[in-house]
Scaffold this motif. Structure first.
Motif, mmCIF file in Angstrom:
data_model
loop_
_atom_site.group_PDB
_atom_site.id
_atom_site.type_symbol
_atom_site.label_atom_id
_atom_site.label_comp_id
_atom_site.label_asym_id
_atom_site.label_seq_id
_atom_site.Cartn_x
_atom_site.Cartn_y
_atom_site.Cartn_z
ATOM 1 N N GLY A 117 0.805 -1.223 0.000
ATOM 2 C CA GLY A 117 0.000 0.000 0.000
ATOM 3 C C GLY A 117 0.830 1.262 0.000
ATOM 4 O O GLY A 117 0.296 2.343 0.291
ATOM 5 N N GLU A 118 2.157 1.127 -0.271
ATOM 6 C CA GLU A 118 3.080 2.258 -0.349
ATOM 7 C C GLU A 118 3.211 2.982 0.991
ATOM 8 O O GLU A 118 3.442 4.177 1.060
ATOM 9 N N ASP A 119 3.067 2.209 2.070
ATOM 10 C CA ASP A 119 3.251 2.749 3.424
ATOM 11 C C ASP A 119 4.555 2.170 3.968
ATOM 12 O O ASP A 119 4.658 0.973 4.234
ATOM 13 N N TYR A 120 5.555 3.023 4.099
ATOM 14 C CA TYR A 120 6.888 2.572 4.505
ATOM 15 C C TYR A 120 7.119 2.672 6.018
ATOM 16 O O TYR A 120 8.232 2.445 6.498
ATOM 17 N N ARG A 121 6.096 2.972 6.808
ATOM 18 C CA ARG A 121 6.283 3.112 8.264
ATOM 19 C C ARG A 121 6.097 1.749 8.949
ATOM 20 O O ARG A 121 5.219 1.561 9.779
ATOM 21 N N TRP A 122 6.972 0.839 8.585
ATOM 22 C CA TRP A 122 6.829 -0.535 9.061
ATOM 23 C C TRP A 122 7.563 -0.793 10.362
ATOM 24 O O TRP A 122 7.324 -1.818 11.014
ATOM 25 N N TRP A 123 8.458 0.068 10.770
ATOM 26 C CA TRP A 123 9.324 -0.216 11.923
ATOM 27 C C TRP A 123 8.501 -0.467 13.188
ATOM 28 O O TRP A 123 8.572 -1.541 13.790
ATOM 29 N N TRP A 124 7.761 0.533 13.586
ATOM 30 C CA TRP A 124 6.950 0.389 14.798
ATOM 31 C C TRP A 124 5.731 -0.490 14.552
ATOM 32 O O TRP A 124 5.274 -1.200 15.462
ATOM 33 N N ARG A 125 5.212 -0.459 13.328
ATOM 34 C CA ARG A 125 4.032 -1.283 13.038
ATOM 35 C C ARG A 125 4.348 -2.770 13.220
ATOM 36 O O ARG A 125 3.504 -3.533 13.703
ATOM 37 N N SER A 126 5.526 -3.197 12.818
ATOM 38 C CA SER A 126 5.888 -4.607 12.953
ATOM 39 C C SER A 126 5.980 -5.022 14.421
ATOM 40 O O SER A 126 5.643 -6.156 14.777
ATOM 41 N N VAL A 127 6.440 -4.114 15.263
ATOM 42 C CA VAL A 127 6.511 -4.423 16.699
ATOM 43 C C VAL A 127 5.114 -4.505 17.297
ATOM 44 O O VAL A 127 4.783 -5.432 18.057
ATOM 45 N N LEU A 128 4.264 -3.556 16.948
ATOM 46 C CA LEU A 128 2.934 -3.493 17.552
ATOM 47 C C LEU A 128 2.016 -4.602 17.051
ATOM 48 O O LEU A 128 1.166 -5.091 17.805
ATOM 49 N N SER A 129 2.168 -4.998 15.787
ATOM 50 C CA SER A 129 1.207 -5.945 15.205
ATOM 51 C C SER A 129 1.212 -7.279 15.947
ATOM 52 O O SER A 129 0.187 -7.725 16.463
ATOM 53 N N VAL A 130 2.367 -7.923 16.042
ATOM 54 C CA VAL A 130 2.439 -9.221 16.719
ATOM 55 C C VAL A 130 2.624 -9.044 18.229
ATOM 56 O O VAL A 130 2.186 -9.894 19.014
ATOM 57 N N GLY A 131 3.233 -7.940 18.620
ATOM 58 C CA GLY A 131 3.372 -7.686 20.055
ATOM 59 C C GLY A 131 2.038 -7.565 20.769
ATOM 60 O O GLY A 131 1.940 -7.785 21.978
ATOM 61 N N SER A 132 0.977 -7.235 20.012
ATOM 62 C CA SER A 132 -0.347 -7.108 20.612
ATOM 63 C C SER A 132 -0.875 -8.431 21.137
ATOM 64 O O SER A 132 -1.913 -8.462 21.811
ATOM 65 N N THR A 133 -0.179 -9.539 20.872
ATOM 66 C CA THR A 133 -0.544 -10.819 21.480
ATOM 67 C C THR A 133 -0.547 -10.706 23.000
ATOM 68 O O THR A 133 -1.350 -11.366 23.676
ATOM 69 N N GLY A 134 0.340 -9.875 23.532
ATOM 70 C CA GLY A 134 0.354 -9.661 24.974
ATOM 71 C C GLY A 134 -0.952 -9.103 25.490
ATOM 72 O O GLY A 134 -1.404 -9.442 26.604
ATOM 73 N N LEU A 135 -1.598 -8.243 24.695
ATOM 74 C CA LEU A 135 -2.905 -7.699 25.086
ATOM 75 C C LEU A 135 -3.958 -8.798 25.107
ATOM 76 O O LEU A 135 -4.802 -8.847 26.019
ATOM 77 N N PHE A 136 -3.921 -9.695 24.130
ATOM 78 C CA PHE A 136 -4.876 -10.809 24.110
ATOM 79 C C PHE A 136 -4.654 -11.733 25.307
ATOM 80 O O PHE A 136 -5.607 -12.277 25.872
ATOM 81 N N ILE A 137 -3.405 -11.935 25.683
ATOM 82 C CA ILE A 137 -3.113 -12.768 26.849
ATOM 83 C C ILE A 137 -3.664 -12.130 28.113
ATOM 84 O O ILE A 137 -4.221 -12.817 28.985
ATOM 85 N N PHE A 138 -3.547 -10.808 28.235
ATOM 86 C CA PHE A 138 -4.111 -10.140 29.409
ATOM 87 C C PHE A 138 -5.633 -10.233 29.415
ATOM 88 O O PHE A 138 -6.239 -10.464 30.467
ATOM 89 N N LEU A 139 -6.252 -10.071 28.245
ATOM 90 C CA LEU A 139 -7.707 -10.220 28.172
ATOM 91 C C LEU A 139 -8.130 -11.637 28.532
ATOM 92 O O LEU A 139 -9.168 -11.836 29.182
ATOM 93 N N TYR A 140 -7.322 -12.610 28.142
ATOM 94 C CA TYR A 140 -7.637 -13.980 28.542
ATOM 95 C C TYR A 140 -7.529 -14.156 30.049
ATOM 96 O O TYR A 140 -8.300 -14.910 30.651
ATOM 97 N N SER A 141 -6.566 -13.469 30.659
ATOM 98 C CA SER A 141 -6.432 -13.565 32.113
ATOM 99 C C SER A 141 -7.673 -13.027 32.814
ATOM 100 O O SER A 141 -8.091 -13.562 33.853
ATOM 101 N N VAL A 142 -8.273 -11.977 32.265
ATOM 102 C CA VAL A 142 -9.528 -11.459 32.829
ATOM 103 C C VAL A 142 -10.628 -12.512 32.707
ATOM 104 O O VAL A 142 -11.387 -12.755 33.662
ATOM 105 N N PHE A 143 -10.703 -13.159 31.541
ATOM 106 C CA PHE A 143 -11.685 -14.231 31.346
ATOM 107 C C PHE A 143 -11.430 -15.391 32.302
ATOM 108 O O PHE A 143 -12.371 -15.948 32.890
ATOM 109 N N TYR A 144 -10.153 -15.758 32.477
ATOM 110 C CA TYR A 144 -9.818 -16.874 33.365
ATOM 111 C C TYR A 144 -10.217 -16.555 34.802
ATOM 112 O O TYR A 144 -10.757 -17.411 35.511
#
Length: 605
Positions: A525-552
């Motif tokens: 898509g001609e968007d070259y701002r991948w540096w921080w995006r790459s960290v946030l995209s998969v790093g957001s798994t930590g947020l899902f783990i915390f949400l699972y902890s609330v469910f648990y």
């Protein structure tokens, strides 16, 4: 000698030393004492607490129970202190191979306040833990019965007699247990406010010989059924994870590489046909990820923070791998978590050199100049949030008198380890990283003026990438995550370290694949701002783990109370943060490797 040989030699020499420092005992050597007939066997009282709140524990002598005039505590290892153990000598007189029938322990007169304290403990399902020759034995403080609706009855009784059953082989104790099977509880109901309750505590000891020669030969989880038995292999989790990772890797390897091959062929053909013409203006009429080749390696903002995230993430990757490998080598006693706690602290301090090296090395590569500030940021990125969280949790434990509150000596010891080992190693690693850093060596030249980024569709936004990039790795470990939570926050005993290592590898593989796919779609898509995006995209798994902890907490556990709730959510938040750092690091370096690959293979003037 091969690399594997060096690794084995290093582990045999140094890892036992690490565990010896942390647990006070060499790994693989059981804490077994040899006795002669009639030798005294010391029974230590340890802790009490609500059955459904594993991290809410109190000293046994905080209850109105039989207590010696002078309490003498046992010296404990670091791991035992971190696990909330506070062992003290008891009034029980036990001698090796000598049976005892209903011996009086003590006589007590309890006032109404003490009786109410016992009633409240029994209603909250308090259990006690004693220790005999390093063998934990557990039982409930009392008995509660709820029956009927109309009329409703609520009966509470205190166990005033305990039957100790000990098994021996030769001159060693193999197994210990306590029961109240044939005992009638003493009723605590119907006491007037000004009335005293007289109690007589008694106990019996029964010895029996067993053919089992070693404690490890006894079936794991066999503690009389007090806690759930050891988790069995859960094939559903393994199959689910394997199917997902195969589909995902297949998607990246087949679909994405085919698209890339077509892109490279088309871009290189267009370049050859226009090489004699427009020159610098060959970008006109082109689109996709090729057109941003002069911006894709433009260094991001907040590069110091980015490098600190990568450094600490690399450290936790090494730490997690080290803990699992040590567990696979059989260096931990699965029935007591103290050894793992100690090893985690020591390995964290020793792996600080990795965070300093990775952070400083990459910071220097991308043109960072404030090296000292980068080191301070790296060493503070995890330690400061951890200290703030621990301060709140420890203060709550201390205010409620819980044994989980660390004593001042232990706090000073941990602070000394960080100041004398962790922080200096971070600085030393940073120095080596800075001195060994080479130029970034980007495959493409970066222009001085940044290219304007065209408007992006909603499905290429950061939020959507974080949702997709976080959910898929989380789904790969979601089933296994339940068993891990049931071990850390429940009463299960986790011994499937081989499966854990396999799932950990799957998590990293899925994260890397998802990062490559999302980065490709972003660059297309001609968007070259991948540096921080790459960290946030998969790093957001930590947020899902915390949400699972609330469910648990809400749906899968019976935890309650301020003490347990504060500890659970405080450390669950830290756990999500650690996974963000680890997976963000894997995601970034996977994307960087991928981008270097596609632009190296692109023909440009």
């Amino acid at each position: 000698m091969t690399v594997l040989g060096h690794l084995r030699s290093w582990s045999c020499r140094w890892l036992p030393l690490l565990l010896l420092l942390g647990t006070g005992r060499e790994p693989g050597v059981e804490g077994v004492t040899h006795y002669k007939a009639g030798d005294p066997v010391i029974l230590y009282v340890n802790k009490v607490g609500p059955y459904h709140n594993p991290q809410e524990t109190y000293h046994y002598y905080q209850l109105p129970v039989c207590c010696p005039e002078k309490i003498r505590h046992k010296s404990l290892s670091l791991g035992e202190v971190l696990d909330g153990d506070r062992m003290a000598e008891s009034l029980y007189e036990i001698r090796f191979r000598e049976n005892v029938e209903k011996r009086i322990l003590c006589h007590m007169q309890l006032n109404s306040a003490q009786v109410e304290q016992l009633r409240q403990a029994i209603e909250e399902l308090y259990y006690f833990e004693f220790v005999v020759d390093d063998l934990p034995i557990r039982g409930f403080v009392g008995y509660m019965e709820e029956s009927g609706f109309l009329p409703h009855s609520h009966k509470i009784g205190l166990w005033t007699h305990l039957d100790f059953h000990l098994e021996f082989h030769g001159d060693r104790i193999i197994f210990a247990n306590v029961s109240v099977r044939d005992v009638k509880p003493h009723s605590l109901d119907g006491l007037r406010p000004d009335e005293f309750l007289g109690l007589t505590h008694t106990y019996s000891v029964r010895w029996s010989e067993t053919s089992v020669e070693r404690r490890s030969d006894r079936r794991r989880g066999d503690d009389g059924g007090f806690f759930p038995r050891t988790l069995e292999i859960h094939w559903l989790s393994i199959i689910n994870s394997m199917v997902l990772v195969f589909l995902l890797v297949g998607f990246v390897a087949v679909i994405l590489m085919r698209v890339l091959r077509n892109d490279l062929a088309r871009y290189n053909l267009d370049e050859e046909t226009t090489s004699g013409g427009s020159g610098d203006d060959f970008e006109q009429g082109d689109n996709g990820w090729k057109i941003i080749h002069t911006d894709v390696f433009r260094f991001p903002p907040y590069r110091g923070l980015l490098c600190a995230v990568l450094g600490v993430g690399a450290q936790f990757l090494a730490l997690g791998t080290g803990i699992i490998v040590m567990a696979l080598l059989g260096m931990f006693n699965v029935h007591r978590h103290g050894a793992i706690n100690s090893a985690a602290i020591l390995l964290y301090a020793l792996t600080c050199c990795i965070s300093g090296y990775v952070s400083s090395h990459f910071y220097r590569q991308i043109g960072g100049e404030r090296w000292v500030w980068n080191i301070i940021l790296t060493t503070s990125l995890f330690s400061v949030p951890f200290f703030l969280t621990w301060s709140v949790v420890n203060s709550v434990h201390w205010a409620n008198g819980s044994t989980q509150a660390l004593p001042a000596t232990t706090i000073l010891l941990l602070l000394t380890v960080w100041l004398l080992v962790g922080f200096p190693l971070t600085v030393i690693g940073g120095i080596f990283g800075k001195n060994n850093a080479s130029l970034f060596d980007a495959p493409c030249r970066t222009k001085n003026i940044a290219r304007e980024i065209p408007p992006q569709p909603w499905y290429k936004s950061t939020l959507i990438h974080m949702t997709v990039g976080g959910f898929l790795p989380f789904s790969a470990i979601s089933v296994e995550l339940y068993y891990i939570f049931a071990t850390v926050w429940g009463r299960e005993q986790y011994t499937l370290y081989g499966i854990l290592f396999f799932v950990f590898a799957i998590l990293l593989s899925v994260g890397a694949c998802i990062s490559i796919a999302l980065t490709y779609f972003q660059l297309s898509g001609e968007d070259y701002r991948w540096w921080w995006r790459s960290v946030l995209s998969v790093g957001s798994t930590g947020l899902f783990i915390f949400l699972y902890s609330v469910f648990y907490y809400a749906r899968r556990s019976n935890m309650s109370g301020v003490v347990q709730t504060v500890e659970f959510f405080g450390y669950s938040l830290l756990t999500g943060y650690v996974f963000f750092l680890m997976l963000g690091t894997i995601s970034f370096f996977s994307s960087l490797k991928f981008i270097r690959y596609i632009y190296v293979n692109l023909k440009m003037d």
